[in-house]
Design a protein around this motif. Sequence first.
Motif, mmCIF file in Angstrom:
data_model
loop_
_atom_site.group_PDB
_atom_site.id
_atom_site.type_symbol
_atom_site.label_atom_id
_atom_site.label_comp_id
_atom_site.label_asym_id
_atom_site.label_seq_id
_atom_site.Cartn_x
_atom_site.Cartn_y
_atom_site.Cartn_z
ATOM 1 N N GLY A 1 41.202 19.731 26.331
ATOM 2 C CA GLY A 1 40.608 19.787 27.295
ATOM 3 C C GLY A 1 42.672 20.752 28.496
ATOM 4 O O GLY A 1 41.936 20.938 29.558
ATOM 5 N N HIS A 2 43.432 21.949 27.500
ATOM 6 C CA HIS A 2 44.812 21.794 27.924
ATOM 7 C C HIS A 2 44.033 23.416 27.801
ATOM 8 O O HIS A 2 43.396 23.828 26.888
ATOM 9 C CB HIS A 2 45.424 21.209 27.493
ATOM 10 C CG HIS A 2 45.572 19.836 28.340
ATOM 11 N ND1 HIS A 2 46.283 19.492 29.577
ATOM 12 C CD2 HIS A 2 45.606 18.466 27.798
ATOM 13 C CE1 HIS A 2 45.923 19.128 30.000
ATOM 14 N NE2 HIS A 2 45.855 18.053 28.635
ATOM 15 N N LYS B 1 34.651 36.562 21.597
ATOM 16 C CA LYS B 1 33.597 36.199 22.126
ATOM 17 C C LYS B 1 33.147 34.933 22.744
ATOM 18 O O LYS B 1 32.789 34.162 22.068
ATOM 19 C CB LYS B 1 31.866 36.946 21.835
ATOM 20 C CG LYS B 1 32.459 38.420 22.031
ATOM 21 C CD LYS B 1 31.299 39.085 21.523
ATOM 22 C CE LYS B 1 31.243 40.820 21.116
ATOM 23 N NZ LYS B 1 32.146 41.747 20.788
ATOM 24 N N CYS B 2 33.819 34.142 23.220
ATOM 25 C CA CYS B 2 34.292 33.069 23.497
ATOM 26 C C CYS B 2 34.719 32.346 25.147
ATOM 27 O O CYS B 2 35.495 32.767 25.901
ATOM 28 C CB CYS B 2 34.607 32.101 22.835
ATOM 29 S SG CYS B 2 36.974 31.599 23.004
ATOM 30 N N LEU B 3 33.745 31.387 25.751
ATOM 31 C CA LEU B 3 33.756 30.728 27.127
ATOM 32 C C LEU B 3 36.055 30.250 26.531
ATOM 33 O O LEU B 3 35.723 30.007 26.124
ATOM 34 C CB LEU B 3 32.956 29.758 27.948
ATOM 35 C CG LEU B 3 33.389 29.601 29.036
ATOM 36 C CD1 LEU B 3 32.819 30.586 30.103
ATOM 37 C CD2 LEU B 3 32.872 28.558 29.148
ATOM 38 N N GLY B 4 36.569 30.248 27.937
ATOM 39 C CA GLY B 4 37.889 30.084 27.848
ATOM 40 C C GLY B 4 38.728 31.536 26.778
ATOM 41 O O GLY B 4 39.666 30.814 26.856
ATOM 42 N N CYS B 5 38.801 32.009 26.173
ATOM 43 C CA CYS B 5 39.539 33.122 25.052
ATOM 44 C C CYS B 5 39.731 34.265 26.152
ATOM 45 O O CYS B 5 39.406 34.759 26.774
ATOM 46 C CB CYS B 5 38.520 33.486 23.826
ATOM 47 S SG CYS B 5 38.172 32.138 23.321
ATOM 48 N N ASN C 1 42.464 29.040 24.908
ATOM 49 C CA ASN C 1 42.897 29.704 23.973
ATOM 50 C C ASN C 1 43.476 31.014 24.865
ATOM 51 O O ASN C 1 42.366 31.699 24.915
ATOM 52 C CB ASN C 1 41.770 30.021 22.553
ATOM 53 C CG ASN C 1 40.978 29.149 21.789
ATOM 54 O OD1 ASN C 1 41.470 28.681 21.101
ATOM 55 N ND2 ASN C 1 40.624 28.018 22.308
ATOM 56 N N ILE C 2 44.641 31.308 23.932
ATOM 57 C CA ILE C 2 45.250 32.390 24.714
ATOM 58 C C ILE C 2 45.339 33.074 23.769
ATOM 59 O O ILE C 2 46.737 31.851 22.673
ATOM 60 C CB ILE C 2 46.242 32.597 25.625
ATOM 61 C CG1 ILE C 2 45.744 31.315 27.414
ATOM 62 C CG2 ILE C 2 47.893 33.802 25.862
ATOM 63 C CD1 ILE C 2 47.125 31.454 28.209
ATOM 64 N N ILE D 1 43.231 30.468 12.252
ATOM 65 C CA ILE D 1 42.059 29.421 12.180
ATOM 66 C C ILE D 1 41.207 28.984 12.066
ATOM 67 O O ILE D 1 40.371 28.777 11.478
ATOM 68 C CB ILE D 1 42.764 28.636 13.934
ATOM 69 C CG1 ILE D 1 44.136 28.258 13.500
ATOM 70 C CG2 ILE D 1 41.625 28.125 14.577
ATOM 71 C CD1 ILE D 1 43.829 27.736 15.421
ATOM 72 N N GLY D 2 41.153 30.746 12.134
ATOM 73 C CA GLY D 2 39.396 31.796 12.040
ATOM 74 C C GLY D 2 38.262 31.227 13.593
ATOM 75 O O GLY D 2 37.101 32.551 13.070
ATOM 76 N N ARG D 3 38.897 30.691 14.125
ATOM 77 C CA ARG D 3 37.806 30.405 15.355
ATOM 78 C C ARG D 3 38.943 30.049 17.146
ATOM 79 O O ARG D 3 40.095 29.176 16.258
ATOM 80 C CB ARG D 3 36.908 29.702 14.990
ATOM 81 C CG ARG D 3 37.198 28.444 14.933
ATOM 82 C CD ARG D 3 36.333 27.160 14.298
ATOM 83 N NE ARG D 3 36.603 26.013 13.951
ATOM 84 C CZ ARG D 3 37.505 25.008 14.568
ATOM 85 N NH1 ARG D 3 37.633 25.511 16.159
ATOM 86 N NH2 ARG D 3 37.678 24.107 13.825
ATOM 87 N N PRO D 4 38.357 30.023 18.055
ATOM 88 C CA PRO D 4 38.577 29.365 19.328
ATOM 89 C C PRO D 4 39.128 28.369 18.756
ATOM 90 O O PRO D 4 37.901 27.444 17.830
ATOM 91 C CB PRO D 4 37.927 30.022 20.171
ATOM 92 C CG PRO D 4 37.339 31.347 19.689
ATOM 93 C CD PRO D 4 37.136 30.492 18.479
#
Length: 175
Positions: free
Chosen positions: A39-40, A74-78, A61-62, A52-55
């Motif tokens: 949530g942060h 390609k992910c929401l919030g990346c 995720n920054i 890690i290999g993924r968000p």
Amino acid sequence: MKEVIAITAMDENNAIGKDNKLLCTLKDDMEYFRSVTEGHIVVMGRNTYRSIGRPLPNRINIILTKDKNFPIPKCLGCRVMHSVSEVLSFHSNLNNDKDMFIIGGEQVYESFLPYCNKLIVSHILASFDDVDAHFPEVDWTKWEPIGHPLGEEGWVSADDRNEYAFSTVIYRKTV
């Protein structure tokens, strides 16, 4: 109040990893990491992201990189950002109270430590020889422990879930 928090697991010599991997398996620590960061915002370097290999789900995720051609996942919030000031500006301009967790690697910790007002450190009761990444030196006189969220009397024993005993301590900057 929005906080900037570095979160890490380190051995007795501040070692945090080898070849973009964690030093050991601490399942209780990983579960705590997930629960506190969900949530942060999480901020990581490009190599940490690749390892890690993924968000990380349910987080913004920054990925911090100097590579201007780094592909945006390609992910929401990346998001891909290229400087500490860009990340700090993004965080301060958000219209919410999301905390920002700095999750590594070594250079990212070094860059953000002056801006952190909290540290969450899982102190591993071991010293590893074959390492190539360390948490920056901390002047502990400027930090006070304010909590031990895991374990009995602050310690988690080595067992089938955790390769080594460790103590997770939350510190707040005092100056």
